[in-house]
Motif scaffolding. Structure first.
Motif, PDB file in Angstrom:
ATOM      1  N   LEU A  89      -7.914   1.235   2.053  1.00 36.19           N
ATOM      2  CA  LEU A  89      -8.477   2.365   1.319  1.00 36.19           C
ATOM      3  C   LEU A  89      -7.545   2.810   0.203  1.00 36.19           C
ATOM      4  CD1 LEU A  89      -9.911   4.566   4.209  1.00 36.19           C
ATOM      5  CD2 LEU A  89     -11.119   2.923   2.771  1.00 36.19           C
ATOM      6  N   LYS A  90      -8.129   3.072  -0.961  1.00 42.41           N
ATOM      7  CA  LYS A  90      -7.387   3.591  -2.109  1.00 42.41           C
ATOM      8  C   LYS A  90      -8.178   4.742  -2.708  1.00 42.41           C
ATOM      9  CE  LYS A  90      -5.565  -1.012  -3.257  1.00 42.41           C
ATOM     10  NZ  LYS A  90      -5.511  -2.076  -4.306  1.00 42.41           N
ATOM     11  N   ILE A  91      -7.477   5.657  -3.362  1.00 47.42           N
ATOM     12  CA  ILE A  91      -8.142   6.812  -3.956  1.00 47.42           C
ATOM     13  C   ILE A  91      -9.142   6.375  -5.022  1.00 47.42           C
ATOM     14  CG2 ILE A  91      -6.395   7.171  -5.719  1.00 47.42           C
ATOM     15  CD1 ILE A  91      -8.376   9.854  -3.755  1.00 47.42           C
ATOM     16  N   GLU A  92      -8.914   5.186  -5.626  1.00 42.75           N
ATOM     17  CA  GLU A  92      -9.844   4.675  -6.637  1.00 42.75           C
ATOM     18  C   GLU A  92     -11.231   4.405  -6.038  1.00 42.75           C
ATOM     19  OE1 GLU A  92      -6.850   3.481  -6.088  1.00 42.75           O
ATOM     20  OE2 GLU A  92      -5.737   4.004  -7.922  1.00 42.75           O
ATOM     21  N   HIS A  93     -11.287   4.182  -4.720  1.00 45.66           N
ATOM     22  CA  HIS A  93     -12.564   3.930  -4.058  1.00 45.66           C
ATOM     23  C   HIS A  93     -13.407   5.190  -3.924  1.00 45.66           C
ATOM     24  CE1 HIS A  93     -10.461   0.336  -1.888  1.00 45.66           C
ATOM     25  NE2 HIS A  93     -10.921  -0.003  -3.075  1.00 45.66           N
ATOM     26  N   ALA A  94     -12.802   6.347  -4.211  1.00 42.79           N
ATOM     27  CA  ALA A  94     -13.474   7.617  -3.940  1.00 42.79           C
ATOM     28  C   ALA A  94     -14.143   8.222  -5.169  1.00 42.79           C
ATOM     29  CB  ALA A  94     -12.468   8.610  -3.366  1.00 42.79           C
TER      30      ALA A  94
END
Length: 365
Positions: A89-94
């Motif tokens: 999970l990465k913040i870019e996925h949000a």
């Protein structure tokens, strides 16, 4: 089944099936839908509770979808965005969560790959999702201190205000715990220098750094283990008396009758943290049938015994963890014959909950 047990069962499912799950859709079906239904308690097939592929137009972004929206009283309360289990999970996925959070009534947003769940809210600015999660649930390493707050998001006891009120402390305490854990795993130069200068008076040179890096790492891990052992001793109300057994356990998976003779005490026995953790799992399972104080342990050279009423004629389970490579869980039939099952991790003990409970109830009869 209690909340913690349901979570442990899902964690075991994720562990066993993770390698077979290669797509986002498979991750949803195998891991995330069971989380929504069995852990949070919402009916994934009722559109009044769970809306898959939830759509809300966001500015110029028309027809964009979020994977799941959990509803209460016709309002969106929780948004869930999913990624495949093989993807970290990465913040870019949000990015979609950020947009949807601003245009719905949701106060909780979740980013997950089925194994790790990042829970977000709007602590930093109203109606704007924070960049950092306030709660991180990792099914491969469940932090039991988070379970009371997580349970407040379940259908039966939904308490959003309480979760939001606790979110800021959860956010920073969780972040600090993860930072400390990272230092225990792989100490940074700053960590090494900080502790070295507390005990070493001369200049902190590169040579000193190289000398003290393994020492600080070793000392940190030993300190942590000692703290855990002390807490376990206090919780169990025991000084871990040593014991040995009259018959040695065999290395292969076999069925064998339980020895009826008393276990002799032996000061050479070492009770390990792993044995105590396994005991706590067996005890938690057995306590569905009897009071906790009736489930006790005795350690031995060959195995770690879990007994009812401190009676070796009433075995509940045996933990064969003394081997260097393979661990075994011993369970008993009605004739008190032990069958050993090879296990790779302590979580697999839950797979034999039925046999453990059956042993307990057989003594009640």
């Amino acid at each position: 089944m209690e909340f913690a047990e349901r979570l442990a069962a899902l964690a075991l499912k994720v562990k066993n099936q993770r390698e077979a799950i290669q797509t986002e859709e498979a991750t949803k079906n195998a891991f995330i839908m069971p989380f929504i239904s069995s852990i949070l308690g919402y009916d994934v097939f009722n559109p009044l509770e769970v809306v898959p592929e939830f759509t809300a137009d966001v500015g110029v972004k028309k027809g964009e979808k979020i994977d799941y929206a959990i509803m209460r009283d016709g309002e969106v309360q929780i948004l869930i965005e999913c990624k495949k289990s093989t993807e970290a999970l990465k913040i870019e996925h949000a990015s979609q969560l950020f947009r949807y959070f601003a245009v719905t009534n949701a106060r909780i947003a979740v980013l997950t790959n089925g194994e790790v769940y990042h829970f977000y809210t709007d602590l930093d600015a109203p109606n704007r999702m924070d960049d950092k999660p306030f709660l991180v649930l990792d099914l491969s390493d469940i932090d039991e201190t988070l379970l009371p707050e997580l349970s407040k998001l379940t259908k039966d006891v939904f308490d959003l205000d309480s979760v939001i009120n606790a979110a800021e402390e959860l956010k920073y305490v969780g972040a600090l715990k993860r930072a400390i854990a990272a230092q225990f795993r792989e100490p940074s130069d700053e960590w090494i220098k900080f502790f070295t200068t507390k005990v070493y008076d001369s200049s902190f040179t590169q040579k000193v750094r190289e000398q003290f890096t393994p020492l600080v790492t070793k000392a940190s891990k030993q300190f942590l283990n000692e703290q855990v052992n002390d807490r376990l001793k206090t919780a169990l109300g025991s000084s871990f008396p040593a014991a040995t057994v009259t018959a040695a356990a065999e290395e292969s998976v076999t069925s064998e009758p339980i020895a009826e003779a008393d276990l002799d005490r032996d000061t050479e026995i070492e009770t390990t943290l792993e044995e105590l953790e396994g005991y706590q799992i067996v005890k938690a399972i057995a306590c569905s049938e009897v009071k906790p104080q009736r489930v006790v342990h005795r350690d031995a050279k060959s195995y770690f015994a879990v007994l009812l009423d401190d009676n070796n004629r009433k075995p509940i389970a045996r933990l064969h963890f003394n081997g260097k490579k393979q661990k075994y869980l011993g369970v008993f039939d009605e004739e008190k014959n032990e069958t050993r099952h090879a296990i790779e991790s302590l979580d697999e003990i839950y797979e034999y909950a039925g046999a453990i409970r059956a042993s307990v109830t057989s003594y009640m009869d």
